[in-house]
Write a protein that holds these residues in place. Structure first.
Motif, mmCIF file in Angstrom:
data_model
loop_
_atom_site.group_PDB
_atom_site.id
_atom_site.type_symbol
_atom_site.label_atom_id
_atom_site.label_comp_id
_atom_site.label_asym_id
_atom_site.label_seq_id
_atom_site.Cartn_x
_atom_site.Cartn_y
_atom_site.Cartn_z
ATOM 1 N N MET A 1 -1.685 -24.698 6.187
ATOM 2 C CA MET A 1 -2.717 -25.387 7.267
ATOM 3 C C MET A 1 -3.443 -24.166 7.602
ATOM 4 N N VAL A 2 -4.913 -24.380 7.499
ATOM 5 C CA VAL A 2 -5.641 -23.235 7.914
ATOM 6 C C VAL A 2 -6.852 -24.139 8.999
ATOM 7 N N VAL B 1 1.025 -21.606 8.662
ATOM 8 C CA VAL B 1 -0.451 -21.700 9.327
ATOM 9 C C VAL B 1 -1.336 -20.396 9.392
ATOM 10 N N ILE B 2 -2.445 -20.482 8.825
ATOM 11 C CA ILE B 2 -3.124 -19.362 8.804
ATOM 12 C C ILE B 2 -4.394 -19.607 9.686
ATOM 13 N N THR B 3 -4.832 -18.611 10.569
ATOM 14 C CA THR B 3 -6.053 -18.823 11.439
ATOM 15 C C THR B 3 -6.826 -17.551 11.098
ATOM 16 N N GLY B 4 -8.295 -17.732 11.556
ATOM 17 C CA GLY B 4 -9.113 -16.911 11.504
ATOM 18 C C GLY B 4 -10.360 -17.564 10.942
ATOM 19 N N ARG B 5 -11.535 -16.675 11.361
ATOM 20 C CA ARG B 5 -12.865 -17.243 10.766
ATOM 21 C C ARG B 5 -12.995 -16.899 9.446
ATOM 22 N N LEU C 1 -8.918 -22.545 1.236
ATOM 23 C CA LEU C 1 -9.311 -23.977 1.733
ATOM 24 C C LEU C 1 -8.928 -25.077 0.817
ATOM 25 N N ASP C 2 -9.455 -24.701 -0.516
ATOM 26 C CA ASP C 2 -9.121 -25.513 -1.677
ATOM 27 C C ASP C 2 -7.766 -25.886 -1.900
ATOM 28 N N PHE C 3 -6.795 -24.843 -1.780
ATOM 29 C CA PHE C 3 -5.437 -25.050 -1.814
ATOM 30 C C PHE C 3 -4.636 -25.501 -0.764
#
Lengths: 202, 202
Positions: free
Chosen positions: B26-27, B163-167, B174-176
Motif C-alpha cells: 500500500m502506498v 505500507v509505504i508513505t511519502g510524497r 504506484l503501478d505495482f
C-alpha cells in the motif's frame, strides 16, 4: 509534510503562541481510503499528550473499526496517556447501509441523538480530542444542519480539537475548518477483484 | 469506504479466500496530511490481529512521530496484541532536511542501510505488517532504485503487508502497489499563519 513555518502572518491580534495553540477543526473527506484511519492515527498523538479522547462512531457495521476500537481502548487502559471513551451509536446501527427494517426517520433520529451528545460533551469540555467518525455523511444527507454544526464548533469553549471524517463533507464545513485533507483513491484492491481482509480493512 | 464487493472477478487462478488473504503493498502519497498518520492508524488493526509490526522511520527529526512511537510501543507492551518494533534510522538522522554537516553521500548510505535492513527482515519474515515511513522520498531522489524495491516486494515470502508513505512516490511503485491513496491538501492551518502544535503535528 508541514514545513514548520507559516506562509502568512495573519493580522488577527493573537500572539504566535495563542495562534499556535488554537484548537482546530479538521476534516478528512474524499473517496479514497485513510480518512478515518488518519483520524485514529492522530488520536495516538493526543493520547501521548495525555488528552481525554472521545470517539463518536457513526459506522456501517459492528465489525468496522474493531481494530482501532480495541487498540485505542487498550491504550487508554495503560494509564500512560490520555483516556479513551468510545461512543458507539447503537450496536449494529447500520443507517449508512439503509437496510434495516426501521424507517428512515428512525435513523435520522439516532444520528441526531449522537450529535446532541457531541454538543453536550463540547459544552462540558468533556474531551480534548474528538473523532466524529463518518459524521460528514449526516451533513451531506441533510440529517443534521451544517450551519448548526459550524456554529456549535465555532462557539465551543476551551481547547477542544475536532476531527470529522466522511465523504462529501459540505462546502460550508470545509470553508470553516482549519485543516482539510481530501483522500483520493488512486487504486484499490477491490478494483482488481480482491475483497477486504482482516488486519487491513478492520 | 469499501463497498464490500469487488467490481471485477479476476481470472488469476486464485480462490476468493486466497485472493482475499494476499498480502498487500500500500502506498500513501500526495502533498496533504495524513499519509503517515493513516499508516499508523492501520497499524492499530494489525496490532489487534496480533501481528508483529515493524516500523521503519525515515523522518525529518526526532520530534516527529513521537506520539505515534510512544503509543504504538505502549500498545506492544500491553501484550494484548501484536508486538511493535520501532526502527529509527539513527537518532537525529535528518537527511530529509539536507542540513547536516555530513556529505550527501553519507545520507544516501544511511538510507540504503535502512533499506538493506528492510530486505533482511522481509526475507526472514520478521514482521507481518511493515510501515516504511517517508520511504517514497528515497525512491523519488533516486537514492534507492525503485525497480529493485518493486522486485523485492514482489518476491517477498509469506504474508507480509507493507505500507509505504511519502510524497512523490514513483509511478513504477504506484503501478505495482495494490492500494494507492493520494492525500491532497485542501486547506492547512499554516496557510493561515498557524504553526504546528503538540498533539496535532507530533
Amino acid at each position: 509534510m508541514p514545513q514548520g513555518q507559516p506562509t502568512v502572518i495573519p493580522d488577527d491580534g493573537l500572539t504566535t503562541r495563542q495562534r499556535r495553540n488554537r484548537a482546530l477543526v479538521m476534516v478528512h473527506t474524499g473517496v479514497g481510503k485513510g480518512k478515518s484511519t488518519a483520524a485514529f492515527g492522530m488520536a495516538l498523538r493526543a493520547w501521548n499528550q495525555g488528552w481525554p479522547i472521545g470517539v463518536f462512531q457513526f459506522v456501517k457495521s459492528a465489525k468496522w473499526r474493531v481494530g482501532e476500537e480495541n487498540a485505542l481502548k487498550a491504550l487508554g487502559e495503560t494509564g500512560k496517556g490520555g483516556t479513551v471513551t468510545w461512543n458507539k451509536m447503537g450496536e449494529g446501527w447500520s443507517w449508512i447501509q439503509r437496510e434495516v427494517a426501521e424507517g428512515e426517520q428512525s435513523h435520522e433520529d439516532k444520528a441526531r441523538e449522537g450529535w446532541e451528545q457531541v454538543k453536550r460533551d463540547l459544552a462540558a469540555e468533556k474531551y480534548r480530542f474528538y473523532v466524529l467518525d463518518e459524521f460528514a455523511y449526516l451533513l451531506h444527507w441533510g440529517w443534521i444542519d451544517t450551519k448548526e454544526v459550524v456554529e456549535v464548533l465555532r462557539d465551543r469553549p476551551g481547547q477542544q480539537h475536532v476531527v470529522i471524517t466522511g465523504r462529501n463533507a459540505p462546502q460550508e464545513l470545509l470553508d470553516f475548518a482549519d485543516l482539510v485533507t481530501d483522500m483520493s483513491k488512486v487504486k484499490h484492491p477491490m478494483d482488481a477483484g480482491q475483497k477486504g481482509q482482516r488486519g487491513i480493512e478492520w
